[in-house]
Design a protein around this motif. Structure first.
Motif, PDB file in Angstrom:
ATOM      1  N   GLN A 129       0.848  -1.197   0.000  1.00  0.00           N
ATOM      2  CA  GLN A 129       0.000   0.000   0.000  1.00  0.00           C
ATOM      3  C   GLN A 129       0.880   1.242   0.000  1.00  0.00           C
ATOM      4  O   GLN A 129       1.786   1.376   0.816  1.00  0.00           O
ATOM      5  N   LEU A 130       0.580   2.134  -0.928  1.00  0.00           N
ATOM      6  CA  LEU A 130       1.348   3.366  -1.101  1.00  0.00           C
ATOM      7  C   LEU A 130       0.415   4.528  -0.772  1.00  0.00           C
ATOM      8  O   LEU A 130      -0.711   4.567  -1.247  1.00  0.00           O
ATOM      9  N   ILE A 131       0.879   5.455   0.047  1.00  0.00           N
ATOM     10  CA  ILE A 131       0.013   6.593   0.397  1.00  0.00           C
ATOM     11  C   ILE A 131       0.725   7.898   0.097  1.00  0.00           C
ATOM     12  O   ILE A 131       1.908   8.064   0.406  1.00  0.00           O
ATOM     13  N   GLY A 132      -0.007   8.820  -0.495  1.00  0.00           N
ATOM     14  CA  GLY A 132       0.489  10.181  -0.691  1.00  0.00           C
ATOM     15  C   GLY A 132      -0.310  11.125   0.192  1.00  0.00           C
ATOM     16  O   GLY A 132      -1.520  11.252   0.038  1.00  0.00           O
ATOM     17  N   HIS A 133       0.372  11.746   1.166  1.00  0.00           N
ATOM     18  CA  HIS A 133      -0.299  12.677   2.078  1.00  0.00           C
ATOM     19  C   HIS A 133      -0.066  14.103   1.603  1.00  0.00           C
ATOM     20  O   HIS A 133       1.033  14.452   1.168  1.00  0.00           O
ATOM     21  N   SER A 134      -1.070  14.936   1.751  1.00  0.00           N
ATOM     22  CA  SER A 134      -0.885  16.351   1.431  1.00  0.00           C
ATOM     23  C   SER A 134      -0.310  17.096   2.641  1.00  0.00           C
ATOM     24  O   SER A 134       0.326  18.121   2.493  1.00  0.00           O
TER      25      SER A 134
END
Lengths: 138, 399
Positions: free
Chosen positions: B83-88
């Motif tokens: 799982q890959l997450i991009g947070h702002s």
């Protein structure tokens, strides 16, 4: 008085017709023709628990009326809550969302062709002999 | 462009690619892609403070994020998940959140090995998937943001179905090493011997969860460690010990949910106990009830927490010499600087399920704290009365 009885009788009759139309059967492709599950077991099966029978739950799409009735009467949750539940299960790696088929007719075909498959259908639907009703709710 | 934004864009691009070509996921049952995203717009109705980085301007970059998950079934009983997450937001790092192997030897037993989310509280392993819960954000009073989100290790899960109830027991063991922000300070933290036990019971409309977690945590705080060493050399062992940067952390949790087609009641309480400075003992709870009127669901919630630090030692004499006085004041000053984050929040909100997999939420929270405490606020003006309204609108998507 007669008129009142006729009205009451009509209301009762239409009520039971509605009831019959909303009845749901849970159907399995199993060798055990006498098998019956409780509502609790059916609920668990469709919420991702395998129960030890090697059954695989199959569902209908979210907008399907049979699914709405099944959710309300058996699962006891709204469609949006069920969707939330599956989001939680999927993204925590706990359980896999059941396979979906597009219609009742395709459900019937899938159940017939796959051993261990379990799905829900309107009780009014005529079932082939090789499938077993394991739960009914009116 | 900051690195976190590049990550966010990268994950978003991958998600669009997957969504644009669903056939890719459907051609093989063995490889499946899925994902989630949330866009959270927030506004704090007070110019004298910030809360969870929201201030009195509209902001969209605090809690917005996108995640992409790939599951590959290698064999009937063996799978790999990433799982890959991009947070702002600046507070969370983008990148690989999960990467683990799942071995399912029986229908009831599941083993997961690798990087996984920490299952401290009921929603802590799904905190980024806003679609999974009714509220726009989980209450800070019960879900403090300094909890680390993942660990490396082994988790075992065993399910016990019966004709009356369904029980699930999970146990895990592993370690954690990363930067964390505690008491407004960023520090390198390492937790070893990290383990826990979680029990989950479903009975009719009830869902109960109880859990216990423990680990030995050490944080790198060079200035505090050096000062503690100095105190120790001077013979003030009690003061030196009270500045320990290594200790046992324990978390106790219990939650209960009751839900029907028409309404829900959810409650959760937790206790965090830590043996070292900068992490206070904390008790928190929330209670929420909502009414479902498809496609809407409206709710009210109340959450509250109290925090308590260890009291400073008193073995450094005051009034004997200016040098000792300076030492004592420097020591006491460390404790005075620790932010006390006891607070409470009243929340009112509505969730609108636009279609399966897509929901819009709006909520307003009144956050209150004591006059002499931080109460999770970043205070800009000392005249701030520790009371503010937080408005949130969240668009939640799973695909």
């Amino acid at each position: 008085m007669k008129i009142l009885l006729i009205i009451v009788g009509f209301i009762s009759l239409s009520g039971s017709i509605c009831f019959a139309n909303n009845a749901i059967t849970v159907v399995a492709n199993t060798q055990d023709r006498g098998m019956l599950l409780s509502r609790h077991e059916v609920r668990n099966l469709f919420m991702g628990t395998r129960l030890g029978y090697n059954f695989i739950a199959i569902t209908l799409p979210p907008e399907n009326q049979t699914r709405v009735i099944f959710n309300t009467k058996v699962i006891g949750l709204t469609e949006s809550r069920i969707q939330s539940y599956w989001a939680q299960m999927r993204f925590t790696g706990r359980k896999k969302i059941p396979r979906e088929v597009a219609s009742e007719q395709l459900m019937l075909e899938y159940l017939q062709n796959n051993k261990g498959a379990v799905g829900y259908l309107p009780a009014s639907l005529t079932l082939p002999d090789d499938l077993t009703v394991i739960y009914t709710i009116l | 462009m900051p690195w976190r934004l590049w990550n966010f864009v990268l994950v978003f691009g991958l998600a669009l690619l997957c969504n644009a070509h669903p056939i890719y996921a459907e051609t093989s049952d063995k490889l499946q892609f899925s994902g989630f995203a949330r866009v959270v717009l927030g506004y704090l109705d007070d110019k004298n403070a910030e809360y969870l980085n929201y201030d009195n301007s509209l902001s969209i970059d605090n809690e917005s994020l996108i995640g992409l998950q790939a599951d590959y079934q290698m064999m009937d009983s063996l799978a790999v998940t990433g799982q890959l997450i991009g947070h702002s937001g600046e507070q969370r790092d983008s990148g690989i959140e999960w990467l683990y192997l799942t071995y399912t030897p029986t229908n009831a037993l599941k083993l997961k090995l690798g990087r996984q989310r920490t299952p401290f509280l009921n929603y802590s392993d799904v905190i980024d998937v806003g679609y999974a819960y009714p509220w726009a954000t989980l209450p800070q009073q019960t879900y403090p943001r300094h909890f680390f989100s993942n660990f490396d290790g082994l988790m075992a899960s065993y399910e016990i179905p019966s004709t009356l109830f369904l029980m699930n027991i999970e146990g895990y063991w592993g370690y954690f090493k990363d930067k964390v922000v505690v008491s407004e300070r960023e520090m390198e933290a390492k937790t070893t011997g990290f383990h826990g036990l979680i029990s989950h019971i479903s009975f009719k409309n009830w869902n109960l969860r109880g859990s216990y977690h423990q680990g030995t945590t050490s944080v790198t705080l060079d200035d505090v460690t050096q000062f503690s060493g100095l105190l120790s050399q001077l013979g003030f062992s009690q003061s030196a010990d009270s500045l320990a940067t290594t200790g046992v952390t324990e978390v106790f949790q219990f939650s209960a949910n009751y839900e029907t087609v028409d309404y829900f009641v959810r409650g959760e309480l937790n206790r965090i106990k830590a043996d070292f400075i900068f992490v206070p003992d904390t008790d928190g709870y929330f209670l929420s009830t909502g009414y479902n009127y498809f496609p809407f669901s409206s709710y009210i919630s109340y959450s509250k927490n109290t925090t308590d630090y260890e009291q400073p030692a008193s073995d450094i004499p005051i009034g004997l010499s200016p040098v000792l006085d300076g030492l004592a004041y420097s020591y006491l000053n460390i404790f005075e600087q620790l932010p006390v984050n006891s607070s409470e929040a009243y929340t009112l909100g509505t969730r609108w399920d636009l279609q399966p997999g897509l929901a819009l939420k709006g909520e307003v929270s009144l956050i209150k704290g004591a006059d002499n405490e931080s109460a999770f606020f970043n205070i800009k003006d000392t005249a701030f009365d520790r009371e503010a309204l937080l408005y949130l609108i969240a668009l939640e998507w799973v695909f």
